[in-house]
Motif scaffolding. Structure first.
Motif, PDB file in Angstrom:
ATOM      1  N   LEU A  32       0.806  -1.222   0.000  1.00 26.10           N
ATOM      2  CA  LEU A  32       0.000   0.000   0.000  1.00 26.10           C
ATOM      3  C   LEU A  32       0.839   1.272   0.000  1.00 26.10           C
ATOM      4  CD1 LEU A  32      -2.731  -1.079   2.580  1.00 26.10           C
ATOM      5  CD2 LEU A  32      -2.870  -1.118   0.084  1.00 26.10           C
ATOM      6  N   LEU A  33       2.147   1.141  -0.103  1.00 26.47           N
ATOM      7  CA  LEU A  33       3.019   2.318  -0.044  1.00 26.47           C
ATOM      8  C   LEU A  33       2.732   3.352  -1.138  1.00 26.47           C
ATOM      9  CD1 LEU A  33       5.222   3.193   1.878  1.00 26.47           C
ATOM     10  CD2 LEU A  33       6.922   2.197   0.339  1.00 26.47           C
ATOM     11  N   PRO A  34       2.379   2.955  -2.370  1.00 20.85           N
ATOM     12  CA  PRO A  34       2.046   3.979  -3.382  1.00 20.85           C
ATOM     13  C   PRO A  34       0.884   4.872  -2.982  1.00 20.85           C
ATOM     14  CG  PRO A  34       2.384   1.845  -4.430  1.00 20.85           C
ATOM     15  CD  PRO A  34       2.352   1.601  -2.952  1.00 20.85           C
ATOM     16  N   LEU A  35       0.058   4.420  -2.015  1.00 24.38           N
ATOM     17  CA  LEU A  35      -1.052   5.255  -1.560  1.00 24.38           C
ATOM     18  C   LEU A  35      -0.544   6.559  -0.964  1.00 24.38           C
ATOM     19  CD1 LEU A  35      -4.128   5.218  -1.358  1.00 24.38           C
ATOM     20  CD2 LEU A  35      -3.895   4.189   0.919  1.00 24.38           C
ATOM     21  N   LEU A  36       0.661   6.551  -0.373  1.00 17.57           N
ATOM     22  CA  LEU A  36       1.255   7.791   0.145  1.00 17.57           C
ATOM     23  C   LEU A  36       1.432   8.815  -0.979  1.00 17.57           C
ATOM     24  CD1 LEU A  36       4.099   6.700   2.611  1.00 17.57           C
ATOM     25  CD2 LEU A  36       1.936   7.802   3.167  1.00 17.57           C
ATOM     26  N   LEU A  37       1.930   8.351  -2.117  1.00 18.89           N
ATOM     27  CA  LEU A  37       2.136   9.257  -3.243  1.00 18.89           C
ATOM     28  C   LEU A  37       0.817   9.764  -3.801  1.00 18.89           C
ATOM     29  CD1 LEU A  37       4.968   7.314  -5.117  1.00 18.89           C
ATOM     30  CD2 LEU A  37       5.205   9.231  -3.537  1.00 18.89           C
ATOM     31  N   GLU A  38      -0.207   8.902  -3.798  1.00 20.94           N
ATOM     32  CA  GLU A  38      -1.518   9.314  -4.292  1.00 20.94           C
ATOM     33  C   GLU A  38      -2.129  10.390  -3.399  1.00 20.94           C
ATOM     34  OE1 GLU A  38      -5.745   7.118  -5.300  1.00 20.94           O
ATOM     35  OE2 GLU A  38      -3.867   6.032  -5.667  1.00 20.94           O
ATOM     36  N   VAL A  39      -2.031  10.185  -2.083  1.00 18.29           N
ATOM     37  CA  VAL A  39      -2.542  11.191  -1.143  1.00 18.29           C
ATOM     38  C   VAL A  39      -1.754  12.488  -1.275  1.00 18.29           C
ATOM     39  CG1 VAL A  39      -2.830  11.743   1.309  1.00 18.29           C
ATOM     40  CG2 VAL A  39      -3.402   9.457   0.454  1.00 18.29           C
ATOM     41  N   PHE A  40      -0.438  12.367  -1.399  1.00 21.11           N
ATOM     42  CA  PHE A  40       0.420  13.551  -1.536  1.00 21.11           C
ATOM     43  C   PHE A  40       0.055  14.355  -2.776  1.00 21.11           C
ATOM     44  CE2 PHE A  40       4.447  14.954  -3.660  1.00 21.11           C
ATOM     45  CZ  PHE A  40       4.607  16.128  -2.940  1.00 21.11           C
ATOM     46  N   ALA A  41      -0.118  13.691  -3.911  1.00 25.70           N
ATOM     47  CA  ALA A  41      -0.472  14.393  -5.155  1.00 25.70           C
ATOM     48  C   ALA A  41      -1.850  15.032  -5.040  1.00 25.70           C
ATOM     49  CB  ALA A  41      -0.431  13.420  -6.331  1.00 25.70           C
ATOM     50  N   GLY A  42      -2.792  14.344  -4.419  1.00 28.87           N
ATOM     51  CA  GLY A  42      -4.134  14.909  -4.271  1.00 28.87           C
ATOM     52  C   GLY A  42      -4.159  16.136  -3.378  1.00 28.87           C
ATOM     53  N   ARG A  43      -3.267  16.195  -2.404  1.00 21.86           N
ATOM     54  CA  ARG A  43      -3.242  17.329  -1.480  1.00 21.86           C
ATOM     55  C   ARG A  43      -2.533  18.551  -2.046  1.00 21.86           C
ATOM     56  NH1 ARG A  43      -3.672  16.972   4.096  1.00 21.86           N
ATOM     57  NH2 ARG A  43      -1.803  18.276   4.287  1.00 21.86           N
ATOM     58  N   HIS A  44      -1.494  18.347  -2.856  1.00 19.79           N
ATOM     59  CA  HIS A  44      -0.614  19.467  -3.204  1.00 19.79           C
ATOM     60  C   HIS A  44      -0.551  19.798  -4.694  1.00 19.79           C
ATOM     61  CE1 HIS A  44       1.078  19.943   0.827  1.00 19.79           C
ATOM     62  NE2 HIS A  44       1.088  18.619   0.901  1.00 19.79           N
ATOM     63  N   LEU A  45      -1.035  18.945  -5.564  1.00 21.36           N
ATOM     64  CA  LEU A  45      -0.937  19.254  -6.987  1.00 21.36           C
ATOM     65  C   LEU A  45      -1.895  20.380  -7.330  1.00 21.36           C
ATOM     66  CD1 LEU A  45       0.800  17.948  -9.254  1.00 21.36           C
ATOM     67  CD2 LEU A  45      -1.293  16.828 -10.019  1.00 21.36           C
ATOM     68  N   PRO A  46      -1.404  21.491  -7.898  1.00 20.76           N
ATOM     69  CA  PRO A  46      -2.286  22.632  -8.195  1.00 20.76           C
ATOM     70  C   PRO A  46      -3.254  22.306  -9.330  1.00 20.76           C
ATOM     71  CG  PRO A  46      -0.089  23.038  -9.051  1.00 20.76           C
ATOM     72  CD  PRO A  46      -0.002  21.771  -8.254  1.00 20.76           C
ATOM     73  N   GLU A  47      -4.494  22.757  -9.184  1.00 19.58           N
ATOM     74  CA  GLU A  47      -5.487  22.553 -10.227  1.00 19.58           C
ATOM     75  C   GLU A  47      -5.275  23.553 -11.360  1.00 19.58           C
ATOM     76  OE1 GLU A  47      -9.368  22.719  -8.618  1.00 19.58           O
ATOM     77  OE2 GLU A  47      -9.047  21.108  -7.167  1.00 19.58           O
ATOM     78  N   GLY A  48      -5.637  23.135 -12.563  1.00 22.29           N
ATOM     79  CA  GLY A  48      -5.495  24.015 -13.718  1.00 22.29           C
ATOM     80  C   GLY A  48      -4.065  24.194 -14.175  1.00 22.29           C
ATOM     81  N   SER A  49      -3.169  23.309 -13.765  1.00 21.29           N
ATOM     82  CA  SER A  49      -1.761  23.369 -14.193  1.00 21.29           C
ATOM     83  C   SER A  49      -1.413  22.058 -14.880  1.00 21.29           C
ATOM     84  CB  SER A  49      -0.836  23.612 -12.999  1.00 21.29           C
ATOM     85  OG  SER A  49      -1.155  24.815 -12.342  1.00 21.29           O
ATOM     86  N   PRO A  50      -1.631  21.971 -16.198  1.00 18.56           N
ATOM     87  CA  PRO A  50      -1.441  20.684 -16.888  1.00 18.56           C
ATOM     88  C   PRO A  50      -0.001  20.191 -16.894  1.00 18.56           C
ATOM     89  CG  PRO A  50      -1.782  22.473 -18.461  1.00 18.56           C
ATOM     90  CD  PRO A  50      -2.056  23.041 -17.102  1.00 18.56           C
ATOM     91  N   TYR A  51       0.960  21.095 -16.703  1.00 17.42           N
ATOM     92  CA  TYR A  51       2.360  20.681 -16.738  1.00 17.42           C
ATOM     93  C   TYR A  51       2.924  20.349 -15.355  1.00 17.42           C
ATOM     94  CZ  TYR A  51       2.058  22.583 -21.447  1.00 17.42           C
ATOM     95  OH  TYR A  51       1.677  22.850 -22.738  1.00 17.42           O
TER      96      TYR A  51
END
Length: 385
Positions: free
Chosen positions: A83-102
């Motif tokens: 389940l370790l990849p779940l950390l990366l999924e939670v991290f991306a969901g919390r911090h990835l800015p919306e409307g920034s395709p790059y």
């Protein structure tokens, strides 16, 4: 039942590093360096508390002398790795800015340390539980399947490593087959050559020193030097015999890479094969002769079966070495995963480097595990206890 100091030390180190180092990084694009986030910032209080509790639980079970503790550790560490990849999924969901395709997320040093140390702990636990090939295969299937499921999900599509793969899926597949063909082709040729050379040394002891000296000398030459030294002779051969060019043989490419890999593979193969065949206990050979076996029967029915585990160990060492050296062969146009590594180094794109390095490591680990189990299956029953 004593304290397991290995798991204790690894657990404490994992707990310290996962809090000190960044778990992930958010980059505005592929080139610009991003902003690192520690465990608390990456996954919040709940996620950080869960990771901490798991590692504290591992440390406690390493200290407590309770029955069945290694089964508890196996389940705990195995599920954590799955389940370790779940950390990366939670991290991306919390911090990835919306409307920034790059924008993209990258794996941080803290995550890599946690993955590495948990893997070492799992190896230690499996070793304590004994050599159970079924259990090992089940763990590989569960953890590998879980990682594939996470990497193919939408939750990790922003991961820089995943984006690098999606940008070149055809090239990745071609690199995979090229890498496998070069590495295992070299190992296959080396097996045949090493077996013949070992038999020559057994039948003609005067050849032992020259053959071992030659294969030892080949092993001392730096890999890049071998690749470079083969360019001129092969180019001259193609010029003298144009038919070789029609077969794809050139001064650069797969031909010099394959020859160099075979040269590097000979020493462990020849040495292990020779030692395995000559170290068969003499009393067993005498017993075979007493049963009426001729020399051919002694070789195929007694010496070769007893020598197989040691010979497979030579194949294991050679295979791991060949998989790693094949990456270097990309410098002379041989292809394989090394092409991603050197392309990423040239572009300062570390995730592209990882796209070539990680599959190479996985292939080496799989080859090591499978050949180790194969060697164990050929050992006599008394030697497995």
């Amino acid at each position: 039942m004593s304290v397991n100091r290995v798991i204790l030390a690894l657990g404490i180190l994992a707990l310290v590093l996962v809090w000190l180092l960044d778990v992930g990084t958010i980059q505005p694009n592929r080139i610009v360096s991003g902003t690192g986030h520690g465990l608390l910032s990456a996954v919040g209080w709940s996620g950080a508390a869960l990771v901490t509790l798991i590692l504290v639980g591992v440390i406690l079970f390493a200290v407590l002398r309770v029955r069945g503790r290694y089964l508890f550790l196996l389940v705990m560490i195995g599920l954590s790795l799955a389940l370790l990849p779940l950390l990366l999924e939670v991290f991306a969901g919390r911090h990835l800015p919306e409307g920034s395709p790059y924008a993209r997320s990258s794996v941080g040093a803290g995550f890599w340390c946690l993955l590495f140390l948990l893997s070492l702990m799992l190896i230690e636990v499996v070793g304590q539980l004994g050599r159970r090939r079924g259990l090992q295969l089940l763990l590989v299937a569960v953890i590998g399947g879980s990682w594939l499921m996470f990497l193919q999900s939408d939750g990790l599509e922003s991961l820089s490593l995943v984006r690098e793969f999606h940008a070149r899926p055809a090239k990745f597949e071609q690199a995979l087959w090229t890498h496998l063909a070069l590495a295992f082709g070299a190992v296959g040729i080396s097996v045949v050559l090493a077996f013949g050379l070992a038999l020559k040394m057994i039948r003609s002891p005067a050849w032992q020193r020259p053959i071992l000296g030659l294969v030892s000398f080949l092993q001392t030459i730096p890999s890049l030097a071998v690749f470079g030294l083969l360019i001129a002779p092969l180019s001259a051969l193609v010029s003298a015999f144009p038919v070789l060019g029609s077969l794809g043989i050139r001064g650069i490419g797969w031909a010099p890479a394959l020859l160099a890999l075979v040269a590097y593979s000979l020493l462990p193969m020849v040495r292990n094969t020779f030692v395995a065949l000559t170290e068969v206990p003499e009393h067993l050979v005498d017993a075979g002769r007493g049963m009426g076996m001729n020399e051919r029967q002694l070789f195929f029915k007694l010496k070769l079966p007893l020598a197989l585990p040691v010979m497979i160990e030579g194949v294991r060492i050679t295979t791991i070495q060949a998989i790693g050296l094949t990456a270097v062969a990309a410098l002379i146009g041989a292809g394989g995963f090394g092409s991603f590594i050197f392309q990423g180094l040239g572009q300062a794109a570390m995730d592209l480097v990882l796209l070539g390095a990680l599959p190479t490591i996985v292939l080496a680990l799989l080859a090591d595990a499978l050949l180790t189990m194969l060697a164990a299956s050929f050992r006599p029953a008394a030697a497995r206890v």
